[in-house]
Write a protein that holds these residues in place. Structure first.
Motif, PDB file in Angstrom:
ATOM      1  N   SER A   1     -18.367  98.547  33.110  1.00  0.00           N
ATOM      2  CA  SER A   1     -18.049  98.526  34.432  1.00  0.00           C
ATOM      3  C   SER A   1     -16.760  98.782  34.779  1.00  0.00           C
ATOM      4  O   SER A   1     -16.553  98.857  36.246  1.00  0.00           O
ATOM      5  N   VAL A   2     -15.899  99.091  33.988  1.00  0.00           N
ATOM      6  CA  VAL A   2     -14.665  99.513  34.328  1.00  0.00           C
ATOM      7  C   VAL A   2     -14.380 100.704  34.874  1.00  0.00           C
ATOM      8  O   VAL A   2     -15.089 101.747  34.202  1.00  0.00           O
ATOM      9  N   LYS A   3     -13.920 101.198  35.952  1.00  0.00           N
ATOM     10  CA  LYS A   3     -13.696 102.473  36.439  1.00  0.00           C
ATOM     11  C   LYS A   3     -12.443 103.139  35.738  1.00  0.00           C
ATOM     12  O   LYS A   3     -11.696 102.738  35.376  1.00  0.00           O
ATOM     13  N   SER A   4     -12.805 104.688  35.903  1.00  0.00           N
ATOM     14  CA  SER A   4     -11.817 105.240  35.049  1.00  0.00           C
ATOM     15  C   SER A   4     -10.570 105.672  35.852  1.00  0.00           C
ATOM     16  O   SER A   4      -9.660 105.909  35.202  1.00  0.00           O
TER      17      SER A   4
ATOM     18  N   VAL B   1      -4.490 105.695  27.294  1.00  0.00           N
ATOM     19  CA  VAL B   1      -4.205 105.768  28.848  1.00  0.00           C
ATOM     20  C   VAL B   1      -5.117 106.752  29.523  1.00  0.00           C
ATOM     21  O   VAL B   1      -5.223 107.862  29.111  1.00  0.00           O
ATOM     22  N   GLY B   2      -6.086 106.437  30.459  1.00  0.00           N
ATOM     23  CA  GLY B   2      -6.895 107.195  31.255  1.00  0.00           C
ATOM     24  C   GLY B   2      -8.476 106.546  30.826  1.00  0.00           C
ATOM     25  O   GLY B   2      -9.291 107.201  31.206  1.00  0.00           O
ATOM     26  N   LYS B   3      -8.467 105.864  29.691  1.00  0.00           N
ATOM     27  CA  LYS B   3      -9.728 105.300  29.214  1.00  0.00           C
ATOM     28  C   LYS B   3      -9.985 103.925  29.324  1.00  0.00           C
ATOM     29  O   LYS B   3      -9.334 102.873  28.465  1.00  0.00           O
ATOM     30  N   PRO B   4      -9.933 103.073  30.792  1.00  0.00           N
ATOM     31  CA  PRO B   4      -9.592 101.712  30.690  1.00  0.00           C
ATOM     32  C   PRO B   4     -10.787 101.056  30.289  1.00  0.00           C
ATOM     33  O   PRO B   4     -10.804  99.910  30.313  1.00  0.00           O
ATOM     34  N   SER B   5     -11.869 101.491  29.872  1.00  0.00           N
ATOM     35  CA  SER B   5     -13.197 100.836  29.767  1.00  0.00           C
ATOM     36  C   SER B   5     -13.176 100.131  28.142  1.00  0.00           C
ATOM     37  O   SER B   5     -14.152  99.504  27.774  1.00  0.00           O
ATOM     38  N   GLU B   6     -12.219 100.748  27.245  1.00  0.00           N
ATOM     39  CA  GLU B   6     -12.267 100.090  26.107  1.00  0.00           C
ATOM     40  C   GLU B   6     -10.782  99.956  25.568  1.00  0.00           C
ATOM     41  O   GLU B   6      -9.849 100.343  25.827  1.00  0.00           O
ATOM     42  N   ILE B   7     -11.057  99.048  24.191  1.00  0.00           N
ATOM     43  CA  ILE B   7      -9.600  98.786  23.435  1.00  0.00           C
ATOM     44  C   ILE B   7     -10.032  99.046  22.195  1.00  0.00           C
ATOM     45  O   ILE B   7     -11.345  98.876  21.789  1.00  0.00           O
TER      46      ILE B   7
END
Length: 570
Positions: free
Chosen positions: A479-482, A538-544
Motif C-alpha cells: 500500500s506504500v506509494k512510490s 531510495v525511490g522504492k518505499p514499499s520494501e526493505i
C-alpha cells in the motif's frame, strides 16, 4: 646606653615571638593536613565547581579498592557495565555485574555498582529484589556512616517516602561529602522537590567528583536550567554534554524540546524519531512526538503561556485577512506561509508558497520554502490510490490473521533464527518446522508469512557443506506509494526500530549513491561472529531488504554498495 639595650631586647623578643607564631601556624597546618579531615582533589570541568579544588572526604570509602588487581579483561567488562548502567540499560549491566561478583565476590566496586543499578530499576524480579536487600544489608553493616544512610535513603524512596528520602540523602551528603552517588542522588531528589538552587549546587559537585565522566550529572544540570526557564544555559549544557555522550536519550529529548520552543518543529521531529529508532520503548520520546508543536517553554509566572502552535495560529489570524486584502504583496504571503509551516499546517503553507512561485519564479528562497513544506509531510493519496491502498491493506490484514508464524516471536523477527551459524539442516529444522519452508534451490529454503500489512519473506542459505550460513530478508507493503519525496518511509523506519530492539544500536550509513540510479540508505550491525545490514533503495518505499551473515563467510574489504548483490539475491 641601658635604654637602647632594652629596646633591642624588646625587638628581639618581638621578632622571636613572630617567628614562633609562624612556626606554630605552619605546624598546625601540617598537623591538620596530616591528622585533620582528608580531602579529595577535583579537576576543573565544564559546569562543575567554579574552580579546581577539593571536597572533604568524610567517611567515604575507597570504592576502587582492589579493582586494579582484577584481570584487564574483567576491568574492561566492569567499565562497560558501568557505562550501560549510566546509559539506562540496567538489565544488561546487572547481568555483567552478577557474572563478575560470582568470580570476585569481595570487590566493593562491583557490589556497589550492582546495588545502585538495582535501585534505578523501576520493577525488580523476586531474585533481583533479594539481591538488592542482600547487598544493602551487607554494605550497611560494613560502612555504618554515610554509605549506610545513603542506602537507607534509596530504600525510603522505593517505599515512596520522599520526605524521609530527602532528609537521609542530606545526612549522607554531609557524612560522606565525596561519595559521588550520594551527591548525585541528593541532587535528583532536590530537583524532583523543586528545590532548584540546592539541586544546582549538588549537581555541580557531582559533575566535579565524576570529572565530567557521567552523563546523569549533566542531565540534572540541564533539567535544572530548563525548569528555571534558563533555556540558553540549558542549551549550552545539552550541546556540550552531547559531544561527550552522543547517544544519551534524556539529553537528546531536551534538545528536541529546545528546538520546539524555537519553532523548529521539523528538527524536533527528527530528534524524537532518532530517539525512538534507538529505543522504541522510551515513553518520554513517544509522548514528545505525540504532542509535537504543543509544548511551551517553562513559565516564569506569566498568566498566559501560549504554545508555539497557539502563537503560530495568532499570526495566521492576523496575516490571513491582510493577504486576502493585498494578494499582490508577496512578502506578506510568505509570512503567512511560514506561520502555517510553524503551525504544521503543511498543505496551507505549500499553497501560499506555490502561489508566490506562480507569481514570481525568482522570488528569493521560494523553492526552498516549497521543499520545506513538502518533505515534512508524506505525499497525498488520490482517491483512486486511496481505494487501492485500502483494498491492499484489507487483503493483507486478512492474510495477517494467520500469521506471523508461531515460530516467530518478537526476538526472532527479521530472520533472527535462534540457531547458531554452522548448524546442519537437521539441527535447524528441529527448531523451526520444515512445513513452514519450501526448497527453492539446493541448500536454500524459504518461508513467507504476513504480519499485519507486511509480507515477510525469509530465505535460509546453507553452504556447500550443508552448514547454516546466512539469512536474506525481504519485507514489503503493497500500500506504500512510490512518490514519497525521498523520505524514509514508514516500513523502513518501523523495521529499523524493530531491529534496534533486537540487535542494539546500529550504525547508519546515510544515503549512498551506488551508480545506475541506485541510492542506498542502510544501517549496519556488526559483532565478532555476526553481520547484519538492513537497507532500502531510495525511490522504492514499499520494501526493505536485509541480510544476516556468519561474518567469517564474508570476503574482507566490502563497501556499502558491494552488498547490493547479496541484498537482491532472493
Amino acid at each position: 646606653m641601658s635604654h637602647s639595650s632594652a629596646s633591642a631586647r624588646k625587638a628581639a623578643y618581638w621578632f622571636l615571638a613572630v617567628c614562633c607564631g609562624a612556626l606554630l601556624a605552619l605546624g598546625g597546618y601540617k598537623a591538620y593536613e596530616e591528622f585533620g579531615p582528608s580531602k579529595v582533589s577535583v579537576e576543573a570541568v565544564p559546569f562543575g565547581l567554579p574552580s579546581a579544588g577539593s571536597v572533604a572526604r568524610g567517611d567515604t570509602p575507597d570504592l576502587n579498592a582492589g579493582v586494579s588487581s582484577l584481570p584487564v579483561q574483567t576491568q574492561a567488562e566492569l567499565r562497560r557495565a558501568v557505562e550501560l548502567s549510566h546509559g539506562g540499560n540496567y538489565q544488561a549491566a546487572i547481568e555483567i555485574f552478577e557474572s563478575i561478583v560470582m568470580i570476585y565476590p569481595d570487590i566493593l566496586k562491583v557490589q556497589w555498582e550492582e546495588l545502585n543499578t538495582l535501585f534505578e530499576k523501576d520493577s525488580l524480579s523476586e531474585r533481583e529484589d533479594y539481591r538488592m536487600k542482600q547487598f544493602a544489608e551487607m554494605l550497611k553493616a560494613r560502612y555504618p556512616g554515610g554509605v549506610a544512610v545513603y542506602i537507607e535513603s534509596r530504600l525510603a524512596a522505593r517505599a515512596s517516602n520522599t520526605t524521609l528520602a530527602i532528609q537521609l540523602a542530606q545526612v549522607a551528603a554531609e557524612k560522606a561529602p565525596a561519595l559521588y552517588d550520594a551527591r548525585l542522588w541528593f541532587a535528583k531528589l532536590l530537583l524532583r522537590d523543586g528545590r532548584l538552587a540546592q539541586a544546582a549546587a549538588e549537581s555541580r559537585t557531582a559533575i566535579s567528583l565524576s570529572a565530567g565522566a557521567d552523563p546523569r550529572a549533566y542531565e540534572i544540570m540541564a533539567k535544572l536550567y530548563h525548569d528555571q526557564g534558563q533555556l540558553d544555559s540549558c542549551s549550552a549544557v545539552v550541546e556540550y554534554a552531547l559531544t561527550q555522550f552522543p547517544v544519551n536519550m534524556e539529553l537528546h529529548l531536551l534538545q528536541g524540546y529546545l528546538a520546539e520552543y524555537r519553532g523548529h518543529f521539523d528538527a524536533a521531529d527528527r530528534i524524537y524519531q532518532r530517539i525512538l529508532a534507538l529505543d522504541p520503548n522510551f515513553k518520554k520520546a513517544s509522548e514528545a512526538e505525540a504532542t509535537l508543536g504543543e509544548k511551551s517553554p517553562p513559565g516564569t509566572g506569566a498568566a498566559v503561556n501560549l504554545t508555539p502552535r497557539d502563537r503560530a495560529q495568532m499570526a495566521v489570524d492576523i496575516l490571513a485577512p491582510l493577504v486576502e486584502r493585498y494578494p499582490e504583496n508577496l512578502p506578506l504571503r510568505e509570512a503567512l506561509g511560514l506561520s502555517y509551516l510553524k503551525g504544521r499546517e503543511f498543505d496551507r503553507a505549500r499553497a501560499q508558497f506555490q502561489e508566490i512561485l506562480n507569481r514570481d519564479p525568482e522570488y528569493p528562497d521560494i523553492r526552498l520554502r516549497l521543499q520545506e513544506s513538502n518533505v515534512t509531510k508524506p505525499a497525498p493519496v488520490s482517491a483512486a490510490d486511496g481505494l487501492a491502498a485500502n483494498l491492499n491493506r484489507a487483503l493483507d490484514s486478512i492474510k495477517g490473521t494467520n500469521a506471523p508464524s508461531k515460530e516467530h516471536d518478537f526476538t526472532t523477527m527479521l530472520g533472527h533464527y535462534l540457531v547458531r551459524y554452522g548448524a546442519t539442516p537437521g539441527e535447524f529444522f528441529k527448531k523451526y518446522a520444515i512445513g513452514n519452508f519450501r526448497p527453492i534451490k539446493t541448500n536454500v529454503w524459504q518461508e513467507t508469512f504476513y504480519e499485519g500489512t507486511y509480507k515477510h519473506t525469509y530465505t535460509v542459505v546453507f553452504d556447500s557443506l550443508n552448514h547454516f550460513r546466512e539469512v536474506h530478508v525481504v519485507v514489503s507493503d503493497s500500500s506504500v506509494k512510490s512518490n514519497h519525496m525521498g523520505m524514509a518511509p514508514e516500513i523502513f523506519t518501523r523495521l529499523l526500530k524493530q531491529n534496534s530492539r533486537i540487535s542494539g544500536i546500529g550504525s547508519s550509513t546515510g544515503e549512498t549513491d551506488c551508480g545506475d540510479s541506485t541510492v542506498l540508505d542502510a544501517s549496519v550491525w556488526e559483532t565478532q561472529d555476526n553481520f547484519e545490514i538492513l537497507a532500502r533503495v531510495v525511490g522504492k518505499p514499499s520494501e526493505i531488504r536485509m541480510v544476516r551473515f556468519d561474518k567469517t563467510a564474508l570476503p574482507p574489504g566490502l563497501k556499502l554498495c558491494d552488498y547490493i548483490p547479496y541484498l537482491k539475491e532472493f
